[in-house]
Design a protein around this motif. Sequence first.
Motif, PDB file in Angstrom:
ATOM      1  N   HIS A 495       0.830  -1.198   0.000  1.00 39.61           N
ATOM      2  CA  HIS A 495       0.000   0.000   0.000  1.00 39.61           C
ATOM      3  C   HIS A 495       0.870   1.255   0.000  1.00 39.61           C
ATOM      4  CE1 HIS A 495      -3.392   2.555   1.878  1.00 39.61           C
ATOM      5  NE2 HIS A 495      -3.515   2.483   0.547  1.00 39.61           N
ATOM      6  N   ASN A 496       1.927   1.247   0.819  1.00 38.64           N
ATOM      7  CA  ASN A 496       2.879   2.369   0.847  1.00 38.64           C
ATOM      8  C   ASN A 496       3.529   2.547  -0.511  1.00 38.64           C
ATOM      9  OD1 ASN A 496       2.520   3.303   3.373  1.00 38.64           O
ATOM     10  ND2 ASN A 496       4.294   2.267   4.284  1.00 38.64           N
ATOM     11  N   ALA A 497       3.931   1.402  -1.093  1.00 35.99           N
ATOM     12  CA  ALA A 497       4.606   1.470  -2.397  1.00 35.99           C
ATOM     13  C   ALA A 497       3.699   2.145  -3.423  1.00 35.99           C
ATOM     14  CB  ALA A 497       4.991   0.067  -2.851  1.00 35.99           C
ATOM     15  N   ILE A 498       2.389   1.817  -3.366  1.00 38.89           N
ATOM     16  CA  ILE A 498       1.445   2.447  -4.292  1.00 38.89           C
ATOM     17  C   ILE A 498       1.316   3.929  -3.963  1.00 38.89           C
ATOM     18  CG2 ILE A 498      -0.975   2.477  -5.075  1.00 38.89           C
ATOM     19  CD1 ILE A 498      -1.074  -0.560  -4.407  1.00 38.89           C
ATOM     20  N   LYS A 499       1.152   4.197  -2.626  1.00 42.64           N
ATOM     21  CA  LYS A 499       0.934   5.582  -2.181  1.00 42.64           C
ATOM     22  C   LYS A 499       2.062   6.485  -2.625  1.00 42.64           C
ATOM     23  CE  LYS A 499       0.026   5.050   2.320  1.00 42.64           C
ATOM     24  NZ  LYS A 499      -0.111   5.509   3.694  1.00 42.64           N
ATOM     25  N   TYR A 500       3.295   5.987  -2.481  1.00 41.77           N
ATOM     26  CA  TYR A 500       4.437   6.866  -2.748  1.00 41.77           C
ATOM     27  C   TYR A 500       5.048   6.650  -4.136  1.00 41.77           C
ATOM     28  CZ  TYR A 500       3.588   7.701   2.133  1.00 41.77           C
ATOM     29  OH  TYR A 500       2.972   8.019   3.314  1.00 41.77           O
ATOM     30  N   ARG A 523       9.568  -3.572  -4.254  1.00 43.14           N
ATOM     31  CA  ARG A 523      10.392  -2.501  -4.848  1.00 43.14           C
ATOM     32  C   ARG A 523       9.504  -1.545  -5.607  1.00 43.14           C
ATOM     33  NH1 ARG A 523      13.488   1.060  -6.178  1.00 43.14           N
ATOM     34  NH2 ARG A 523      15.301   0.962  -7.546  1.00 43.14           N
ATOM     35  N   ASP A 524       9.606  -0.254  -5.259  1.00 46.29           N
ATOM     36  CA  ASP A 524       8.860   0.724  -6.062  1.00 46.29           C
ATOM     37  C   ASP A 524       9.831   1.740  -6.632  1.00 46.29           C
ATOM     38  OD1 ASP A 524       9.061   3.244  -4.474  1.00 46.29           O
ATOM     39  OD2 ASP A 524       8.032   2.045  -2.930  1.00 46.29           O
ATOM     40  N   TYR A 525       9.349   2.559  -7.552  1.00 38.23           N
ATOM     41  CA  TYR A 525      10.224   3.542  -8.202  1.00 38.23           C
ATOM     42  C   TYR A 525       9.652   4.936  -7.977  1.00 38.23           C
ATOM     43  CZ  TYR A 525      11.870  -0.788 -10.130  1.00 38.23           C
ATOM     44  OH  TYR A 525      12.351  -2.063 -10.229  1.00 38.23           O
ATOM     45  N   TYR A 542       4.537   8.129  13.167  1.00 39.11           N
ATOM     46  CA  TYR A 542       5.494   8.996  12.483  1.00 39.11           C
ATOM     47  C   TYR A 542       5.154   9.104  11.000  1.00 39.11           C
ATOM     48  CZ  TYR A 542       9.600  11.277  10.807  1.00 39.11           C
ATOM     49  OH  TYR A 542      10.422  12.188  10.217  1.00 39.11           O
ATOM     50  N   ARG A 543       5.133  10.324  10.536  1.00 42.54           N
ATOM     51  CA  ARG A 543       4.883  10.528   9.111  1.00 42.54           C
ATOM     52  C   ARG A 543       5.836  11.604   8.634  1.00 42.54           C
ATOM     53  NH1 ARG A 543       0.277  12.177   6.914  1.00 42.54           N
ATOM     54  NH2 ARG A 543       0.575  10.690   5.250  1.00 42.54           N
ATOM     55  N   VAL A 544       6.248  11.446   7.379  1.00 44.24           N
ATOM     56  CA  VAL A 544       7.065  12.505   6.804  1.00 44.24           C
ATOM     57  C   VAL A 544       6.091  13.596   6.370  1.00 44.24           C
ATOM     58  CG1 VAL A 544       8.707  13.089   4.999  1.00 44.24           C
ATOM     59  CG2 VAL A 544       8.765  10.829   6.071  1.00 44.24           C
ATOM     60  N   GLU A 546       5.823  16.424   4.685  1.00 40.07           N
ATOM     61  CA  GLU A 546       5.434  16.963   3.371  1.00 40.07           C
ATOM     62  C   GLU A 546       4.703  15.933   2.511  1.00 40.07           C
ATOM     63  OE1 GLU A 546       9.993  16.839   2.631  1.00 40.07           O
ATOM     64  OE2 GLU A 546       8.728  16.870   4.415  1.00 40.07           O
ATOM     65  N   ASP A 547       4.956  14.622   2.857  1.00 34.44           N
ATOM     66  CA  ASP A 547       4.251  13.570   2.116  1.00 34.44           C
ATOM     67  C   ASP A 547       2.753  13.694   2.283  1.00 34.44           C
ATOM     68  OD1 ASP A 547       6.657  10.961   2.655  1.00 34.44           O
ATOM     69  OD2 ASP A 547       6.497  12.591   1.179  1.00 34.44           O
ATOM     70  N   ARG A 548       2.405  14.109   3.490  1.00 35.17           N
ATOM     71  CA  ARG A 548       0.981  14.238   3.800  1.00 35.17           C
ATOM     72  C   ARG A 548       0.313  15.197   2.795  1.00 35.17           C
ATOM     73  NH1 ARG A 548      -1.957  14.618   8.895  1.00 35.17           N
ATOM     74  NH2 ARG A 548      -0.028  14.549  10.028  1.00 35.17           N
ATOM     75  N   GLY A 560       1.359   2.513   9.532  1.00 38.85           N
ATOM     76  CA  GLY A 560       1.603   1.400   8.616  1.00 38.85           C
ATOM     77  C   GLY A 560       2.912   0.673   8.898  1.00 38.85           C
ATOM     78  N   LEU A 561       4.028   1.375   8.843  1.00 37.34           N
ATOM     79  CA  LEU A 561       5.328   0.726   9.026  1.00 37.34           C
ATOM     80  C   LEU A 561       5.565   0.294  10.471  1.00 37.34           C
ATOM     81  CD1 LEU A 561       7.815   2.609   6.693  1.00 37.34           C
ATOM     82  CD2 LEU A 561       6.756   0.375   6.398  1.00 37.34           C
ATOM     83  N   TYR A 562       4.922   1.003  11.396  1.00 39.65           N
ATOM     84  CA  TYR A 562       5.022   0.605  12.813  1.00 39.65           C
ATOM     85  C   TYR A 562       4.442  -0.789  12.982  1.00 39.65           C
ATOM     86  CZ  TYR A 562       3.778   0.485  17.780  1.00 39.65           C
ATOM     87  OH  TYR A 562       3.624   0.112  19.092  1.00 39.65           O
TER      88      TYR A 562
HETATM   89  P1  ADP Z   1       1.631   6.394   6.514  1.00 45.03           P
HETATM   90  O1  ADP Z   1       0.342   5.832   6.977  1.00 45.03           O
HETATM   91  O2  ADP Z   1       1.769   7.822   6.663  1.00 45.03           O
HETATM   92  O3  ADP Z   1       2.016   5.887   5.188  1.00 45.03           O
HETATM   93  P2  ADP Z   1       3.658   4.632   7.457  1.00 45.03           P
HETATM   94  O4  ADP Z   1       4.045   4.222   8.813  1.00 45.03           O
HETATM   95  O5  ADP Z   1       3.174   3.567   6.561  1.00 45.03           O
HETATM   96  O6  ADP Z   1       2.624   5.819   7.583  1.00 45.03           O
HETATM   97  O7  ADP Z   1       4.889   5.308   6.809  1.00 45.03           O
HETATM   98  C1  ADP Z   1       5.600   6.296   7.482  1.00 45.03           C
HETATM   99  C2  ADP Z   1       6.306   7.216   6.505  1.00 45.03           C
HETATM  100  O8  ADP Z   1       7.283   6.505   5.758  1.00 45.03           O
HETATM  101  C3  ADP Z   1       5.383   7.794   5.490  1.00 45.03           C
HETATM  102  O9  ADP Z   1       4.883   9.036   5.916  1.00 45.03           O
HETATM  103  C4  ADP Z   1       6.289   7.972   4.278  1.00 45.03           C
HETATM  104  O10 ADP Z   1       6.856   9.251   4.230  1.00 45.03           O
HETATM  105  C5  ADP Z   1       7.374   6.980   4.436  1.00 45.03           C
HETATM  106  N1  ADP Z   1       7.227   5.823   3.510  1.00 45.03           N
HETATM  107  C6  ADP Z   1       6.755   4.601   3.790  1.00 45.03           C
HETATM  108  N2  ADP Z   1       6.834   3.780   2.711  1.00 45.03           N
HETATM  109  C7  ADP Z   1       7.346   4.516   1.717  1.00 45.03           C
HETATM  110  C8  ADP Z   1       7.680   4.250   0.343  1.00 45.03           C
HETATM  111  N3  ADP Z   1       7.476   3.044  -0.241  1.00 45.03           N
HETATM  112  N4  ADP Z   1       8.188   5.261  -0.416  1.00 45.03           N
HETATM  113  C9  ADP Z   1       8.407   6.465   0.133  1.00 45.03           C
HETATM  114  N5  ADP Z   1       8.128   6.794   1.444  1.00 45.03           N
HETATM  115  C10 ADP Z   1       7.613   5.820   2.221  1.00 45.03           C
END
Ligand code: ADP
Length: 608
Positions: A495-500, A523-525, A542-544, A546-548, A560-562
């Motif tokens: 899901h993250n890979a798709i999101k980002y 692996r995403d690009y 934790y979230r980055v 500006e991604d938001r 998600g990653l937690y």
């Molecule tokens: P979120 O629900 O915000 O995606 P996550 O815990 O899944 O929270 O991810 C935390 C942060 O890690 C995200 O805000 C994002 O910036 C970064 N991140 C996670 N996966 C990717 C990815 N595949 N590519 C780029 N950034 C990622």
Amino acid sequence: MIHLDYRSRIVFFNLFLYTIVFALVTFLAIQGIWYASIKEIKSELLETSKNAQLMIEQSLTISGEAATGPGENDPAAWFVSASPRLGEILENYSTGTVNLYDASGEPLTSSRLLNRPENYMLEEIATASSGQDAVSLRRFNNESAIWFASPLLSNGQIIGYYTEEVKLGQLESQLNLVLIFLLAAGFGGFIILFILTEHNANEFIKPIKDLTKISREIDNGNYNVFIQYKYDDEIGDLTAVFNEMTANINNIINQLQGEREQYGSVLASLDDGLLALDQKGNVIASNELLKTYFGVSNPRTIYDFTYQSFLRDIFDSLRNSQGYISEEVECNNRVLLLMGSPIHRKDLEENYMIIIRNITATRQFEREQQKFISSVSHELRTPLTTIIGYTDMLRRRQVTDPNLLDNSLSTINKEGHRLVRLVDDLLSASRLDTLEFTVRKSSVSLEEILRGVVDQMRVKGWQKEIEISFKSEPDLPDILGDYDRLSQMFINIIHNAIKYSDKGGLIDVILRQEDNEIVATVRDYGTGIDPDQKQLIFSAFYRVEEDRARNEGEGGAGLGLYLVKQIADKHNGHIQIDSEVGEGTSVSVFLPIPDVQFNTDDEEESHE
Ligand code: ADP
């Protein structure tokens, strides 16, 4: 003053005593011999004088019977005339030099008086003139002698005097010889006594030396000592008491050591720093954590904490009887809660205790919780606002356009799903922190799990025209894991890979074996992750930032990653992230292959 050691004093005292006793004995012996000899000589002299008297009386009787001429009846005159002959006879009977004197005290045998002093026999004759025998001990010509004078009587009248001089030179030289022998014997005795006392003194001193040596060892801190002494005497009593004493001290020390270790381990196991102080600020007790917090190890006084003035302030306040004090300070990137309290001791000075609690994590948690609440509120608000906006619009406008209606409903549906996902993530995350989080492990095929997840996520990818490929090495072994949790883990990663990823991108999912682990890589690009963020992104919420903004409408709550990390940990696995900003991201999950392949019986493991 000469200082003698104990051993030398024993030797010296013995020899001194010996010398005194020996001198006394020698003196008494010599004096005894001397007086005994003198006494004997005196009695001999008396005997000789008696004989002389007897002889004169007999001679007078005989001469009286044969008296033929004038003066024959004058005993004094007879004595004068007979004195040469008498003198010779008496000389033969005596040991000394015999002299006869007439009644007036004039010598009759003056030839014998050569080399005699002026006062020769004067006193003695004077004494004898009163009718008594006179004996004196005289010294002349470097020689002692006995001068003896006795009156010679006829019919009670003194007709002359008998004197005898007995020289004592021979006696003196004999006594000198005796003295020399005695001194030689005494000296021999002295030497023997010296050797014996030396030896004995060493013997006597040995246990004392042992005691001293062992006392030194005790002084150096070694209480594990024992003195061997075989005799049952005073020193034996002393060594027994000493041994008992060291054994007792040893026991007490061991006991104290044990208590100290216990006390130390209690202090060391405390999760808080501890500092106990007396009235003067001396440290009574402290633990290792103080070093971690303040960089001061083994502090001796409160003033050793040079850079921690807040500790001194608390100490001063405690000393000013301010009771319990609590204060929060920031120190070396930590938030510390300082709690000071007095230690009351009956009839004794008050001491103080300062507990230092590291509340950094608590404060951090509180901050994160705050952040989380605002983040979650925001995340919940966005889809809700959209849903409310769309429903309001549909209600107000009486929409009849099927396309608009369809689009609106699909947006409402999408936002509804987003809400559900968010709530699911929240539930999972909250369960992770409770005992409810259980992992039901069974033999599972990762290929099967991933294939299912990829199929499910492909639909999602298509919305962004993203293609997801899946490749797996053949015949990979099963692992021990929780099917649902592992599915959830891969869903989050993909899901993250798709999101980002940008629209029209590619995602590769690869499954392979590396040593005794199975590695799943997604692996995403897409946007990639800043190296500084790599460790942080696994923290809850934790979230980055500006991604938001960039992915508005796609973002989660930073859970998600937690969740991914928690699930991997539960499966004894680990995660590796390789990423470059603008190049894309590769997330690899390593899961161990069990040593033995197993039956499908479920194993349950609780979250601890
Ligand atoms: P979120 O629900 O915000 O995606 P996550 O815990 O899944 O929270 O991810 C935390 C942060 O890690 C995200 O805000 C994002 O910036 C970064 N991140 C996670 N996966 C990717 C990815 N595949 N590519 C780029 N950034 C990622």
